[in-house]
Write a protein that holds these residues in place. Structure first.
Motif, mmCIF file in Angstrom:
data_model
loop_
_atom_site.group_PDB
_atom_site.id
_atom_site.type_symbol
_atom_site.label_atom_id
_atom_site.label_comp_id
_atom_site.label_asym_id
_atom_site.label_seq_id
_atom_site.Cartn_x
_atom_site.Cartn_y
_atom_site.Cartn_z
ATOM 1 N N GLU A 1 -18.334 -19.232 52.762
ATOM 2 C CA GLU A 1 -17.036 -19.360 52.658
ATOM 3 C C GLU A 1 -16.402 -20.529 51.912
ATOM 4 O O GLU A 1 -15.326 -20.830 51.832
ATOM 5 C CB GLU A 1 -16.563 -19.458 54.267
ATOM 6 C CG GLU A 1 -16.537 -18.069 54.721
ATOM 7 C CD GLU A 1 -17.789 -17.810 55.362
ATOM 8 O OE1 GLU A 1 -18.597 -18.435 55.694
ATOM 9 O OE2 GLU A 1 -17.988 -16.416 54.947
ATOM 10 N N GLY A 2 -17.495 -21.309 51.317
ATOM 11 C CA GLY A 2 -17.202 -22.526 50.692
ATOM 12 C C GLY A 2 -16.981 -23.807 51.396
ATOM 13 O O GLY A 2 -16.711 -24.762 50.533
ATOM 14 N N ARG A 3 -17.250 -23.824 52.272
ATOM 15 C CA ARG A 3 -17.194 -24.873 53.268
ATOM 16 C C ARG A 3 -18.423 -25.802 53.083
ATOM 17 O O ARG A 3 -19.657 -25.263 53.223
ATOM 18 C CB ARG A 3 -16.760 -24.671 54.675
ATOM 19 C CG ARG A 3 -15.654 -24.030 54.932
ATOM 20 C CD ARG A 3 -15.626 -23.416 56.460
ATOM 21 N NE ARG A 3 -16.721 -22.400 56.737
ATOM 22 C CZ ARG A 3 -16.803 -21.623 57.787
ATOM 23 N NH1 ARG A 3 -15.682 -21.353 58.523
ATOM 24 N NH2 ARG A 3 -17.633 -20.765 57.894
ATOM 25 N N PRO A 4 -18.281 -27.242 52.674
ATOM 26 C CA PRO A 4 -19.310 -28.217 52.444
ATOM 27 C C PRO A 4 -19.990 -28.434 53.757
ATOM 28 O O PRO A 4 -19.500 -28.570 54.846
ATOM 29 C CB PRO A 4 -18.817 -29.172 51.919
ATOM 30 C CG PRO A 4 -17.396 -29.184 52.347
ATOM 31 C CD PRO A 4 -16.841 -27.805 52.392
ATOM 32 N N SER A 5 -21.360 -28.648 53.586
ATOM 33 C CA SER A 5 -22.322 -28.948 54.734
ATOM 34 C C SER A 5 -21.705 -30.461 55.159
ATOM 35 O O SER A 5 -21.022 -31.394 54.369
ATOM 36 C CB SER A 5 -23.805 -29.105 54.243
ATOM 37 O OG SER A 5 -24.006 -30.083 53.049
ATOM 38 N N GLU A 6 -22.006 -30.657 56.504
ATOM 39 C CA GLU A 6 -21.557 -32.016 57.104
ATOM 40 C C GLU A 6 -22.598 -33.272 56.572
ATOM 41 O O GLU A 6 -21.917 -34.413 56.036
ATOM 42 C CB GLU A 6 -21.986 -32.071 58.530
ATOM 43 C CG GLU A 6 -21.086 -30.921 59.218
ATOM 44 C CD GLU A 6 -21.191 -30.812 60.801
ATOM 45 O OE1 GLU A 6 -20.762 -31.714 61.617
ATOM 46 O OE2 GLU A 6 -22.089 -29.960 61.170
ATOM 47 N N LYS A 7 -23.737 -32.870 56.250
ATOM 48 C CA LYS A 7 -24.663 -33.739 55.741
ATOM 49 C C LYS A 7 -24.852 -33.656 54.322
ATOM 50 O O LYS A 7 -24.910 -32.527 53.782
ATOM 51 C CB LYS A 7 -26.197 -33.942 56.238
ATOM 52 C CG LYS A 7 -26.174 -34.241 57.762
ATOM 53 C CD LYS A 7 -27.658 -34.111 58.295
ATOM 54 C CE LYS A 7 -27.675 -34.855 59.613
ATOM 55 N NZ LYS A 7 -29.200 -34.749 59.972
ATOM 56 N N ALA A 8 -24.925 -34.749 53.434
ATOM 57 C CA ALA A 8 -25.400 -34.831 51.851
ATOM 58 C C ALA A 8 -26.714 -34.521 51.718
ATOM 59 O O ALA A 8 -27.589 -34.566 52.424
ATOM 60 C CB ALA A 8 -24.874 -36.004 51.347
#
Length: 312
Positions: free
Chosen positions: A121-128
């Motif tokens: 859905e295009g949501r970025p992960s919480e951690k880099a």
């Protein structure tokens, strides 16, 4: 069961010898390299020897990026080596948070974008996720060890990393390898400089340099080495095929010096590692092409705030 193609993250690692530039000025190998890479549709590429890619407004760098549909990053060359490292990545799959280069004492700086993996859905992960393309020093084992120590910082507590490149040294778990270490007494191994560059002194003898791999994936195992993990845990013996040298005959048997590493949390996501050394690859470079595939959902889970992965 393999995930659908859109749920697989494809990673390439390739040292294209002098970026496909021949001594007579021809650069057909460079364009052939783009075609070879494009066949695998990589989402992420760790490149070494981007020779001359900075010239004319970095035209060759963007040419490769456009051919692959990726966004490029390139560390600077140095007076000691005009062959920089680079990372090309899909901005559909990764959100870029920052970009760093790490100087390592006069050789190839590390190219290090910091990204977040996107879900479908295009949501970025919480951690880099710290990405890095590396090319360890070709001539000095002490410098290689220092460079490996620098890479260890990418795996400090709370950090997750994925990096690959030309390590110019050998895997340390020799009993699990498919190809033995070089036989330095072999008369066919006639490159005396190669012996000096690739050996260290241990117990009064000169032996193959496995120190960088020991630093990165030995001891308390800051990182997992993908070839060893694919072979021993996933049952993919072909992941231990040698990667270099595909051209020269005076440096002994081929060795597995090009490798991919990742934080243990990412280990459950690895699906496969392929060493590609066919005629198309050998036409372009003296190094094999590595193609790794990761489960996107598993990677995303590893980059969640509550993840705590482990590996062998």
């Amino acid at each position: 069961m393999q995930p659908a193609e859109e749920n697989v993250v494809t990673v390439a690692v390739w040292n294209v010898e002098h970026n496909g530039h021949d001594k007579d000025g021809a650069d057909h190998r460079r364009h052939r390299a783009y075609d070879v890479l494009a066949e695998y549709r990589p989402d992420l590429v760790f490149r070494q020897e981007l020779t001359h890619a900075h010239l004319d407004g970095s035209r060759a760098l963007y040419e490769e990026a456009n051919r692959l549909g990726l966004w490029p990053f390139m560390a600077p060359g140095t007076p000691e080596s005009p062959n920089p490292t680079g990372v090309l990545l899909s901005t559909d799959l990764f959100q870029v948070d920052a970009y760093y280069t790490h100087a390592t004492g006069g050789w190839h700086p590390i190219c290090n974008p910091l990204v977040r993996l996107k879900d479908p859905e295009g949501r970025p992960s919480e951690k880099a996720l710290s990405l890095a393309s590396v090319h360890l020093c070709s001539y000095d084992p002490a410098t290689r060890a220092r460079e490996a120590k620098r890479l260890v910082t990418l795996g400090a507590p709370g950090r997750t990393a994925l990096f690959g490149g030309d390590m110019n040294s050998y895997p340390h778990r020799t009993d699990e390898e498919k190809v033995p270490l070089p036989d330095w007494s072999d008369p066919l191994l006639s490159d005396a400089a190669h012996f000096e560059h690739r050996t260290v002194e241990r117990d009064g003898q000169r032996v193959s340099d496995t120190v960088p791999d020991q630093i990165l994936a030995g001891g308390r195992q800051v990182f997992v080495e993908a070839g060893n993990y694919a072979a021993t845990t996933l049952g993919q013996a072909h992941a231990l095929e040698p990667t270099a040298n595909l051209w020269r005959k005076d440096q002994g048997r081929r060795s597995r010096i090009d490798r991919l590493y990742f934080s243990p949390a990412l280990a459950p996501a690895l699906l496969s590692l392929e060493v590609v050394a066919d005629d198309d690859v050998a036409e372009v470079s003296d190094h094999a092409l590595l193609i790794a595939r990761f489960d996107r959902a598993q990677m995303f889970a590893a980059l969640s705030a509550t993840s705590a992965g482990a590996a062998r």
